[in-house]
Design an enzyme around this catalytic site. Structure first.
Site, PDB file in Angstrom:
ATOM      1  N   ASP A   1       1.022  -1.464  -0.170  1.00  0.00           N
ATOM      2  CA  ASP A   1      -0.445  -0.173   0.075  1.00  0.00           C
ATOM      3  C   ASP A   1       1.001   1.178  -0.189  1.00  0.00           C
ATOM      4  O   ASP A   1       2.315   0.913   0.127  1.00  0.00           O
ATOM      5  CB  ASP A   1      -1.087   0.440   1.189  1.00  0.00           C
TER       6      ASP A   1
ATOM      7  N   GLU B   1      -6.144   3.188   2.968  1.00  0.00           N
ATOM      8  CA  GLU B   1      -6.519   4.335   4.654  1.00  0.00           C
ATOM      9  C   GLU B   1      -8.123   4.117   4.109  1.00  0.00           C
ATOM     10  O   GLU B   1      -8.943   4.702   5.516  1.00  0.00           O
ATOM     11  CB  GLU B   1      -6.099   4.664   5.071  1.00  0.00           C
TER      12      GLU B   1
HETATM   13 ZN   LIG Z   1      -3.808   2.239   8.831  1.00  0.00          ZN
HETATM   14 ZN   LIG Z   2      -1.275   0.200   6.926  1.00  0.00          ZN
END
Ligand SMILES: [Zn+2]
Ligand SMILES: [Zn+2]
Length: 448
Positions: free
Chosen positions: A105, A175
């Site tokens: 990510d 997120e």
């Molecule tokens: Zn996070």
């Molecule tokens: Zn994370």
């Protein structure tokens, strides 16, 4: 019996020796990159970007993957509102064999950093209300990206040791848990092929650096947002008898739903019902027309999740009925929407296989099986409906061992993920991540 025992020991001895040589080769391939990776980590940490804004971060990763020999596609991802996505896909084909997806990510959080580290972030952006907010890699996605680059480079160097197709993806907007969905909706698997396995790691703010945690089965919970509007009939605060007060009904509702987990869900099924926001009213002497609540529901099984959702609706209706609120002003319960993610379920066979790889690499004392957590991730979506593709997210220890000892001694919790004081220790966290993830991929793609 005896003969069998002897030959088994011999085979185990040989494979341990072979494993040792493989691990040494891997360590040597990683060693030379560590100084560069450390400065990459510091650079990424200094320059965080919020979810859906990962423009420079993704361009940097794309450039580094290209330099390492990957065929890279940028802007993979389709959000429902049509905004531009910064997902990247790096492909490397190396003969016949399995396709393995490795995901990092890329996004950071609206958190003002207070770690005091020399490479702290001073980035500020304006939020929707025009206020300046700090931005920080408070979830350690900078660690994930650094490890990801190390893995990409090491596997590119060690092409003789694996066969198949590598699919390395930089996922945006974790997120907000809408980046994985955006990449899948943009035809990730149709365009680049359907992987046989999907792997990811997440740093762990409770686990000592140098260690890896592997959950076999449940790893992270599902998350379901629920909005509840308790409606009444407003009026003068001095004449409550002429109104149907939604504030009192909302208070009753909040207390009533506390028993969903404690009385209506099996004690053996983990679940959470949290009321995160409550908004209603404008003045002390006015009874408002409605109160709005925002809830977050966490669970590990679909059955439990559905039971909670029906309990939430039934209780809302019952409270309105008891308060004499007319049918036309019944509560409105809205389930789902942005932020809905399934549980992250590590395929047990894959998790056990990787666990054995990590034990061979790091030693038994450095591989743990942590408890599943009620936090959520969108990585589970890459495994598709019904757990049709084996996935595994491993946890990477990121905290100085003496801090873990302090916590055990004093009981004072360490700064958690998303804390403004969460400061992962880069070494040997990055080295461990690169070696472990590379070893995992090599095991899945061994010449066969
Ligand atoms: Zn996070
Ligand atoms: Zn994370």
């Amino acid at each position: 019996m005896l003969n069998w025992g002897k030959s088994a020991a011999l085979v185990m001895g040989l494979s341990a020796a072979a494993m040792g040589a493989e691990n040494q080769e891997l360590a040597a391939a990683v060693e030379g990159q560590l100084a560069g990776l450390d400065s990459t980590y510091r650079d990424l940490h200094r320059a965080p970007e919020l979810s859906r804004s990962e423009e420079r971060t993704s361009a940097f990763l794309a450039g580094e993957l290209r330099k390492a020999g990957y065929d890279v596609t940028e802007h993979v991802g389709k959000y429902t509102d049509g905004s531009r996505a910064y997902g990247i896909v790096g492909m490397m084909k190396n003969g016949a064999g399995p396709t393995v997806l490795v995901r990092t990510d890329m996004d950071a959080l609206p958190v003002e950093e207070q770690t005091g580290v020399e490479y702290a972030s001073h980035v500020k952006v304006r939020d929707a209300d025009g206020r300046q907010v700090g931005v920080m890699h408070a979830c350690g996605h900078d660690v994930h990206m650094t490890v990801f680059l190390g893995v990409a480079r090491t596997l590119a160097k060690m092409k003789a040791d694996w066969h198949g197709t590598l699919m390395l993806i930089g996922q945006p907007s974790e997120e907000r848990v809408d980046g994985a969905r955006a990449m899948l909706d943009d035809g990730l698997y149709e365009r680049f092929g359907r992987p046989d396995y999907a792997l990811a790691l997440h740093d762990d703010s409770d686990l000592a650096t140098g260690k890896i945690g592997v959950n076999v089965g449940p790893a992270l919970a599902s998350s379901t947002p629920v909005d509840v509007t308790i409606r009444g009939l407003g009026g003068h605060g001095a004449h409550p008898d002429a109104t149907k007060d939604p504030i009192v009904a909302a208070a009753e509702y909040i207390m009533a739903i506390q028993t969903i987990v404690s009385r209506q869900t099996s004690p053996l099924d983990p679940a959470v019902v949290t009321v995160g926001t409550i908004h209603g009213g404008s003045k002390r002497n006015v009874i408002p027309d409605e109160v709005k609540l925002e809830l977050s529901i966490r669970a590990y099984s679909e059955r439990v999740r559905e039971n909670i959702l029906s309990d939430l609706s039934r209780t809302a209706k019952g409270i309105a009925l008891a308060a004499g609120i007319p049918e036309s002003r019944a509560p409105i319960v809205t389930v789902g929407g942005d932020g809905t993610v399934p549980e992250t379920y590590n395929d047990p066979a894959l998790a056990r296989r990787l666990e054995a790889v990590f034990v061979g690499l790091l030693g038994k004392q450095n591989v743990t099986e942590p408890k599943p957590i009620m936090g959520s991730e969108d990585f589970g979506l890459f495994g598709l409906e019904g757990r049709t593709m084996p996935i595994c997210m491993v946890r990477l220890g990121a905290v100085a061992p003496d801090k873990v000892e302090d916590r055990e001694r004093t009981g004072v919790p360490l700064p958690s993920l998303h804390s403004s004081r969460f400061a992962p220790q880069p070494d040997p966290t990055i080295r461990t991540g690169v070696e472990a993830m590379t070893a995992a991929v090599l095991d899945l793609m061994k010449s066969r």
